[in-house]
Design a protein around this motif. Sequence first.
Motif, PDB file in Angstrom:
ATOM      1  N   ASN A   4     -50.917   5.202 -89.696  1.00  0.00           N
ATOM      2  CA  ASN A   4     -49.476   4.883 -89.828  1.00  0.00           C
ATOM      3  C   ASN A   4     -48.898   5.468 -91.114  1.00  0.00           C
ATOM      4  OD1 ASN A   4     -50.814   3.037 -91.357  1.00  0.00           O
ATOM      5  ND2 ASN A   4     -49.567   1.285 -90.782  1.00  0.00           N
ATOM      6  N   ARG A   5     -49.721   5.506 -92.159  1.00  0.00           N
ATOM      7  CA  ARG A   5     -49.266   6.096 -93.416  1.00  0.00           C
ATOM      8  C   ARG A   5     -49.055   7.604 -93.222  1.00  0.00           C
ATOM      9  NH1 ARG A   5     -51.533   7.493 -98.752  1.00  0.00           N
ATOM     10  NH2 ARG A   5     -49.729   7.310-100.107  1.00  0.00           N
ATOM     11  N   PHE A   6     -49.994   8.218 -92.508  1.00  0.00           N
ATOM     12  CA  PHE A   6     -49.883   9.649 -92.242  1.00  0.00           C
ATOM     13  C   PHE A   6     -48.583   9.956 -91.488  1.00  0.00           C
ATOM     14  CE2 PHE A   6     -50.494  13.055 -89.102  1.00  0.00           C
ATOM     15  CZ  PHE A   6     -50.666  14.134 -89.958  1.00  0.00           C
ATOM     16  N   LEU A   7     -48.288   9.134 -90.477  1.00  0.00           N
ATOM     17  CA  LEU A   7     -47.087   9.401 -89.663  1.00  0.00           C
ATOM     18  C   LEU A   7     -45.810   9.234 -90.489  1.00  0.00           C
ATOM     19  CD1 LEU A   7     -48.075   7.787 -86.258  1.00  0.00           C
ATOM     20  CD2 LEU A   7     -48.004  10.199 -86.830  1.00  0.00           C
ATOM     21  N   SER A   8     -45.786   8.227 -91.357  1.00  0.00           N
ATOM     22  CA  SER A   8     -44.576   8.069 -92.159  1.00  0.00           C
ATOM     23  C   SER A   8     -44.512   9.159 -93.219  1.00  0.00           C
ATOM     24  CB  SER A   8     -44.479   6.668 -92.769  1.00  0.00           C
ATOM     25  OG  SER A   8     -45.447   6.491 -93.750  1.00  0.00           O
ATOM     26  N   PHE A   9     -45.679   9.543 -93.760  1.00  0.00           N
ATOM     27  CA  PHE A   9     -45.726  10.590 -94.778  1.00  0.00           C
ATOM     28  C   PHE A   9     -45.273  11.932 -94.205  1.00  0.00           C
ATOM     29  CE2 PHE A   9     -47.909  13.484 -97.704  1.00  0.00           C
ATOM     30  CZ  PHE A   9     -47.491  12.936 -98.901  1.00  0.00           C
ATOM     31  N   SER A  10     -45.608  12.158 -92.945  1.00  0.00           N
ATOM     32  CA  SER A  10     -45.261  13.444 -92.326  1.00  0.00           C
ATOM     33  C   SER A  10     -43.757  13.534 -92.067  1.00  0.00           C
ATOM     34  CB  SER A  10     -46.000  13.600 -91.008  1.00  0.00           C
ATOM     35  OG  SER A  10     -45.448  12.684 -90.081  1.00  0.00           O
ATOM     36  N   GLY A  11     -43.074  12.423 -92.223  1.00  0.00           N
ATOM     37  CA  GLY A  11     -41.612  12.445 -92.108  1.00  0.00           C
ATOM     38  C   GLY A  11     -41.107  12.233 -90.699  1.00  0.00           C
ATOM     39  N   ILE A  12     -41.978  11.921 -89.741  1.00  0.00           N
ATOM     40  CA  ILE A  12     -41.446  11.778 -88.386  1.00  0.00           C
ATOM     41  C   ILE A  12     -40.842  10.398 -88.151  1.00  0.00           C
ATOM     42  CG2 ILE A  12     -42.955  13.560 -87.365  1.00  0.00           C
ATOM     43  CD1 ILE A  12     -44.181  11.145 -85.798  1.00  0.00           C
ATOM     44  N   THR A  13     -41.271   9.423 -88.910  1.00  0.00           N
ATOM     45  CA  THR A  13     -40.726   8.078 -88.698  1.00  0.00           C
ATOM     46  C   THR A  13     -41.078   7.179 -89.888  1.00  0.00           C
ATOM     47  OG1 THR A  13     -40.657   6.239 -87.136  1.00  0.00           O
ATOM     48  CG2 THR A  13     -42.787   7.233 -87.463  1.00  0.00           C
ATOM     49  N   SER A  14     -40.551   5.967 -89.874  1.00  0.00           N
ATOM     50  CA  SER A  14     -40.902   5.019 -90.933  1.00  0.00           C
ATOM     51  C   SER A  14     -42.264   4.404 -90.619  1.00  0.00           C
ATOM     52  CB  SER A  14     -39.856   3.908 -91.006  1.00  0.00           C
ATOM     53  OG  SER A  14     -39.930   3.137 -89.834  1.00  0.00           O
ATOM     54  N   ARG A  15     -42.856   3.721 -91.585  1.00  0.00           N
ATOM     55  CA  ARG A  15     -44.185   3.164 -91.372  1.00  0.00           C
ATOM     56  C   ARG A  15     -44.175   2.090 -90.272  1.00  0.00           C
ATOM     57  NH1 ARG A  15     -48.688   1.411 -95.654  1.00  0.00           N
ATOM     58  NH2 ARG A  15     -47.150   2.019 -97.164  1.00  0.00           N
ATOM     59  N   VAL A  50     -47.913  13.225 -81.426  1.00  0.00           N
ATOM     60  CA  VAL A  50     -47.087  12.089 -81.017  1.00  0.00           C
ATOM     61  C   VAL A  50     -46.279  12.549 -79.816  1.00  0.00           C
ATOM     62  CG1 VAL A  50     -45.153  10.602 -81.652  1.00  0.00           C
ATOM     63  CG2 VAL A  50     -46.955  11.034 -83.303  1.00  0.00           C
ATOM     64  N   ASN A  51     -46.357  11.798 -78.750  1.00  0.00           N
ATOM     65  CA  ASN A  51     -45.708  12.198 -77.490  1.00  0.00           C
ATOM     66  C   ASN A  51     -46.096  13.624 -77.112  1.00  0.00           C
ATOM     67  OD1 ASN A  51     -44.335   9.790 -77.004  1.00  0.00           O
ATOM     68  ND2 ASN A  51     -42.731  10.362 -78.447  1.00  0.00           N
ATOM     69  N   GLY A  52     -47.346  13.976 -77.389  1.00  0.00           N
ATOM     70  CA  GLY A  52     -47.847  15.304 -77.014  1.00  0.00           C
ATOM     71  C   GLY A  52     -47.486  16.410 -77.993  1.00  0.00           C
ATOM     72  N   GLU A  53     -46.731  16.075 -79.053  1.00  0.00           N
ATOM     73  CA  GLU A  53     -46.341  17.141 -79.996  1.00  0.00           C
ATOM     74  C   GLU A  53     -47.118  17.043 -81.290  1.00  0.00           C
ATOM     75  OE1 GLU A  53     -42.300  18.129 -80.771  1.00  0.00           O
ATOM     76  OE2 GLU A  53     -41.774  17.674 -78.684  1.00  0.00           O
ATOM     77  N   LEU A  54     -47.570  18.191 -81.756  1.00  0.00           N
ATOM     78  CA  LEU A  54     -48.371  18.244 -82.975  1.00  0.00           C
ATOM     79  C   LEU A  54     -47.563  17.759 -84.184  1.00  0.00           C
ATOM     80  CD1 LEU A  54     -51.113  19.257 -84.116  1.00  0.00           C
ATOM     81  CD2 LEU A  54     -49.958  21.425 -84.579  1.00  0.00           C
ATOM     82  N   VAL A  55     -48.200  16.902 -85.004  1.00  0.00           N
ATOM     83  CA  VAL A  55     -47.528  16.426 -86.224  1.00  0.00           C
ATOM     84  C   VAL A  55     -48.041  17.237 -87.404  1.00  0.00           C
ATOM     85  CG1 VAL A  55     -47.187  14.454 -87.755  1.00  0.00           C
ATOM     86  CG2 VAL A  55     -47.432  14.092 -85.285  1.00  0.00           C
ATOM     87  N   LYS A  56     -47.128  17.883 -88.097  1.00  0.00           N
ATOM     88  CA  LYS A  56     -47.550  18.651 -89.280  1.00  0.00           C
ATOM     89  C   LYS A  56     -47.096  17.878 -90.504  1.00  0.00           C
ATOM     90  CE  LYS A  56     -46.569  22.999 -87.027  1.00  0.00           C
ATOM     91  NZ  LYS A  56     -45.226  23.406 -86.715  1.00  0.00           N
TER      92      LYS A  56
END
Length: 248
Positions: A4-15, A50-56
């Motif tokens: 969850n930290r990675f996803l928020s850090f990547s800028g796609i969403t909040s934690r 996420v939803n099949g799309e690569l998170v960078k």
Amino acid sequence: MRINRFLSFSGITSRRKAENLILSGKVEVNGKVITELNCKIDPYKDIVKVNGELVKVSKKRAYLLFYKPRWVLTALGKDPSGLETLDKYFKDFDVRLFPAGRLDFDSEGLILMTNDGEFAHKIHHPSFKIIKRYQVLINPIFDIASKEKVLSGCFLMGKFVKPDDFKVIKNLSDASWIEIAFHEGMKHLVKEYLKKMGYDVKRLIRIAIGDFRLTGVAGSYRWLSQEEISRFKRKYFGEEFGDRNERY
Ligand code: URA
């Protein structure tokens, strides 16, 4: 790093929203759907989708101050009933910014927009005591005899809340402009608090978040400089050197 930290850090969403994405099975690590919130990943090796799309991991952190007008939803994407959303202002940006905190549809004023999920989380966490300041038009006219009561706090949704500051700015014939500040971040806090004190909110403008002040006209924004962000992080979060990846 926790997913969850990675996803928020990547800028796609909040934690917090990242947790919902994980729990609803939208997140894949190396081809496998994960639903464990404490799953750890290596951001340099693992392939996260996420939803099949690569998170960078976007290294660039971006922050701006936006003057949200009244009658705009603090939301991204299209509103099903056609109400205006933040998309009108930020859809074509080359970075994906999301709002750190919200203002009601009929409220206006300062919103911080960023792709830095950690920062967005901290800014509204009561433990960091970042004071949000509001100018509010209330009805009826403020009764000075109720000032003690307003300053001393009350229970809202099971939690004791108390303003960090309060003053009357101006009395009109049947209403008053007041200024009130809280470090809490509960939904509809100002309206609910003043309702408990016997006042209706007619207009609500957030004029400051910590040291960041509202400027410009409704609908305008300004980018924050790296120095402004570093100073803010040092002051409120005790981060000694700020974030070297800041963009502006
Ligand atoms: N408190 C409210 O009641 N509404 C807002 O929009 C912000 C703070």
